[in-house]
Design an enzyme around this catalytic site. Structure first.
Site, PDB file in Angstrom:
ATOM      1  N   LYS A 272      41.322  37.725  38.977  1.00  0.00           N
ATOM      2  CA  LYS A 272      42.333  38.683  39.426  1.00  0.00           C
ATOM      3  C   LYS A 272      42.591  39.675  38.293  1.00  0.00           C
ATOM      4  O   LYS A 272      42.519  39.299  37.118  1.00  0.00           O
ATOM      5  CB  LYS A 272      43.622  37.953  39.786  1.00  0.00           C
ATOM      6  CG  LYS A 272      43.516  37.075  41.043  1.00  0.00           C
ATOM      7  CD  LYS A 272      44.839  36.391  41.355  1.00  0.00           C
ATOM      8  CE  LYS A 272      44.725  35.381  42.493  1.00  0.00           C
ATOM      9  NZ  LYS A 272      44.424  35.987  43.804  1.00  0.00           N
ATOM     10  N   ARG A 347      40.608  27.814  50.875  1.00  0.00           N
ATOM     11  CA  ARG A 347      39.877  27.280  52.026  1.00  0.00           C
ATOM     12  C   ARG A 347      38.850  26.233  51.592  1.00  0.00           C
ATOM     13  O   ARG A 347      38.536  25.315  52.336  1.00  0.00           O
ATOM     14  CB  ARG A 347      39.226  28.440  52.799  1.00  0.00           C
ATOM     15  CG  ARG A 347      38.223  29.230  52.017  1.00  0.00           C
ATOM     16  CD  ARG A 347      37.913  30.592  52.645  1.00  0.00           C
ATOM     17  NE  ARG A 347      38.980  31.564  52.406  1.00  0.00           N
ATOM     18  CZ  ARG A 347      38.984  32.807  52.867  1.00  0.00           C
ATOM     19  NH1 ARG A 347      37.967  33.253  53.603  1.00  0.00           N
ATOM     20  NH2 ARG A 347      39.983  33.623  52.603  1.00  0.00           N
TER      21      ARG A 347
HETATM   22  N1  BES Z   1      46.338  32.502  46.493  1.00  0.00           N
HETATM   23  C1  BES Z   1      45.693  33.672  46.993  1.00  0.00           C
HETATM   24  C2  BES Z   1      46.475  34.318  48.140  1.00  0.00           C
HETATM   25  C3  BES Z   1      47.748  35.012  47.771  1.00  0.00           C
HETATM   26  C4  BES Z   1      47.723  36.329  47.348  1.00  0.00           C
HETATM   27  C5  BES Z   1      48.965  34.377  47.904  1.00  0.00           C
HETATM   28  C6  BES Z   1      48.898  36.979  47.028  1.00  0.00           C
HETATM   29  C7  BES Z   1      50.141  35.009  47.578  1.00  0.00           C
HETATM   30  C8  BES Z   1      50.115  36.309  47.147  1.00  0.00           C
HETATM   31  C9  BES Z   1      44.317  33.313  47.520  1.00  0.00           C
HETATM   32  O1  BES Z   1      43.660  32.278  46.880  1.00  0.00           O
HETATM   33  C10 BES Z   1      43.456  34.511  47.388  1.00  0.00           C
HETATM   34  O2  BES Z   1      43.206  34.913  46.285  1.00  0.00           O
HETATM   35  N2  BES Z   1      43.009  35.050  48.516  1.00  0.00           N
HETATM   36  C11 BES Z   1      42.168  36.198  48.533  1.00  0.00           C
HETATM   37  C12 BES Z   1      41.061  35.920  49.513  1.00  0.00           C
HETATM   38  C13 BES Z   1      39.962  36.933  49.484  1.00  0.00           C
HETATM   39  C14 BES Z   1      39.230  36.892  48.162  1.00  0.00           C
HETATM   40  C15 BES Z   1      39.010  36.652  50.616  1.00  0.00           C
HETATM   41  C16 BES Z   1      43.020  37.381  48.987  1.00  0.00           C
HETATM   42  O3  BES Z   1      43.892  37.197  49.834  1.00  0.00           O
HETATM   43  O4  BES Z   1      42.837  38.461  48.437  1.00  0.00           O
HETATM   44 MN    MN Z   2      42.562  32.930  45.215  1.00  0.00          MN
END
Ligand code: BES
Ligand code: MN
Ligand code: ZN
Length: 497
Positions: A272, A347
């Site tokens: 991130k 997932r």
């Molecule tokens: N934990 C995050 C989702 C999340 C993002 C929760 C912001 C709360 C606030 C999750 O693991 C994630 O990073 N999801 C990605 C998925 C994508 C890479 C397909 C997302 O939502 O960007």
């Molecule tokens: Mn994630």
């Protein structure tokens, strides 16, 4: 334990009485004021003066009147009494608790209302007060609102047993929600996956749960390649925690809960961007936390349903040993997943447990996770998303969410999008297209439930609040805890579709 769950330290006595309480024992008393009708005499102030102070009696307004010769009186707005429901009462009680932040001993009246029994009213009031006065504090010198030490609920003429049942229930569900908040607020460095397992063992022992902890070797023997794959970059070992609650006698149903327990989500190799908002990613275990917290209440509430919980715990870190893009993981049961984004890790960790859930008799599988940023963008932080393969399960979740005032909204599982998860070399990839991210994430999970009645709750938005408002506090909300309690308490095996 103390650091992980500071809110469990407070000593608290909750007293239910069917007459006016002894006023010398409290610091503040709530006086309900409706929007229409007479202002209660004890306030010794008229409607016009209240209006001048900006108090109209709308739900959840509160105005404190300190007195030199006794407890403060707090005018608490209850709006139109005929349409007052449990969620409005919860908000009103929270406003009362916030209006006198330095007072530890609070008292409030409870009344039977048209739509709310004395029992439910008492439970909602206890929840509102305790949730509003929650704080997570690792300061060397504590500050902020005082802890509530005594809460008196009085209902002149009401059946005392009913009042007592309500206060007991509210205390159990509120304390569960506070545990859910503590777990999600706790910094990732303090609450690692192995620490989470220790907390689960402790909470389980106190609350009649059987707890099994699976370490890296156990997970390897089970072929849990999703959880192990996400853990590869971490110096902290993974843990799968299985909780079991069994009622006395034959259960009226079997419910299995699966929770995302990503103790910290850096994104992994798909790192991130550096951004202070990512300090919130310590809450990426909120789904697992909600399950542990909810299950901690089942024994005391006498839940008639057998509940199994899987907490899938690891952090998601980049390093020389981390999972790489293009890696193929084998999930428990044999399905293979090509990893195209290591930040879509939730997932992966849940897939192993979803398959395990199908390997024993189960009436419904429900998973809960801070799964997608797309869900946060769709609903903001006041509504969770729900998706599933069975309308009956989704309906029970909607009803539980309404009862807990943790609302959920169903998104469709658009099966045409399944092809976005197609892989050239594996059964599927972990990455959908650029759009409908919450739905493609759910379609991924659906692949692992083998047609069992299943629903998925995405709490990416509701797990966190950016402000203290009503019974919510800034930070982790404990979202899902009270919803899952309601779901388990009222669960009935869904009839086939
Ligand atoms: N934990 C995050 C989702 C999340 C993002 C929760 C912001 C709360 C606030 C999750 O693991 C994630 O990073 N999801 C990605 C998925 C994508 C890479 C397909 C997302 O939502 O960007
Ligand atoms: Mn994630
Ligand atoms: Zn995540």
């Amino acid at each position: 334990m103390a650091e992980v769950t500071p809110s469990r330290r407070a000593d608290l006595s909750i007293v239910a009485v069917d007459e006016r309480p002894d006023l010398s024992e409290v610091d503040a008393i709530a006086v309900p004021v409706a929007q229409d009708g007479d202002v209660p005499e004890e306030l010794a102030i008229g409607r016009a003066e209240l209006l001048r102070a900006g108090f109209s009696g709308e739900v959840a307004q509160a105005l404190a009147f300190p007195r030199s010769d006794g407890p403060a009186l707090v005018a608490v707005g209850v709006g139109d009494v005929d349409s007052l429901d449990a969620s409005a009462l919860r908000r009103a009680a929270a406003a009362f608790a916030r209006a006198v932040p330095n007072d530890s001993r609070l008292a409030t009246q409870v009344r039977e209302l048209s739509g709310v029994s004395v029992e439910s009213a008492a439970a909602a009031i206890v929840e509102g007060v305790l949730l509003a006065r929650y704080r997570f504090d690792l300061r060397s010198l504590s500050r902020g609102p005082a802890a509530v030490s005594r809460l008196v609920l009085y209902a002149p003429g009401a059946p005392l047993a009913e009042l007592e049942r309500g206060t007991a229930r509210g205390r159990i569900t509120a304390q569960a929600a506070l545990l859910g908040r503590d777990l999600a607020n706790c910094p990732a460095g303090l609450l690692t996956a192995d620490r989470m397992a220790e907390v689960a063992v402790e909470v389980g022992a106190e609350n009649g749960l059987q707890v099994e902890v699976f370490d890296r070797d156990d997970l390897a023997a089970l072929g849990c390649g999703g959880l192990l794959g996400v853990n590869k970059g971490s110096v902290n070992p993974p843990r799968m925690i299985r909780l079991r609650y069994a009622p006395n006698g034959e259960p009226i149903g079997r419910l299995t809960l699966v929770g995302k327990g990503v103790m910290y989500d850096s994104g992994g190799i798909s790192l991130k961007p550096s951004d202070v908002s990512h300090s919130q990613m310590k809450n990426d275990m909120s789904g697992a936390g909600a399950i542990l917290a909810a299950m901690s209440a089942l024994h005391d509430l006498g839940c008639p349903v057998a509940v199994t919980g899987y907490l899938m715990c690891t952090d998601n870190m980049p390093s020389g040993s981390a999972m790489q893009l293009g890696d193929v993981l084998t999930i428990h049961g044999g399905k293979t997943v090509e990893v195209l984004n290591t930040d879509a890790e939730g997932r992966l960790v849940m897939a192993d447990a979803l398959v395990m859930a199908t390997e024993e008799p189960v009436d419904s599988i429900v998973d809960i996770a801070t799964l997608t940023g797309a869900c946060l963008r769709t609903f903001g932080n006041r509504m969770a998303g729900v998706m599933g393969n069975h309308r009956g399960v989704v309906e029970q979740i909607e009803e539980a969410g309404a009862a807990a005032d943790e609302p959920v909204w169903q998104l469709p599982l658009i099966r045409e999008y399944r092809s976005q998860l197609d892989s050239e070399i594996a059964d599927l990839t972990n990455m959908g297209g650029p759009n409908a991210g919450s739905i493609t994430a759910a379609l991924f999970l659906e692949e692992f439930v083998d047609g069992r009645p299943w629903a998925h709750i995405d709490i990416a938005g509701t797990a966190q609040s950016d402000a203290s408002d009503g019974w919510l506090n800034k930070g982790a909300t404990g979202a899902g805890t009270r919803l899952l309690i309601e779901l388990a308490m009222g669960f009935t095996p869904p009839i086939s579709r």
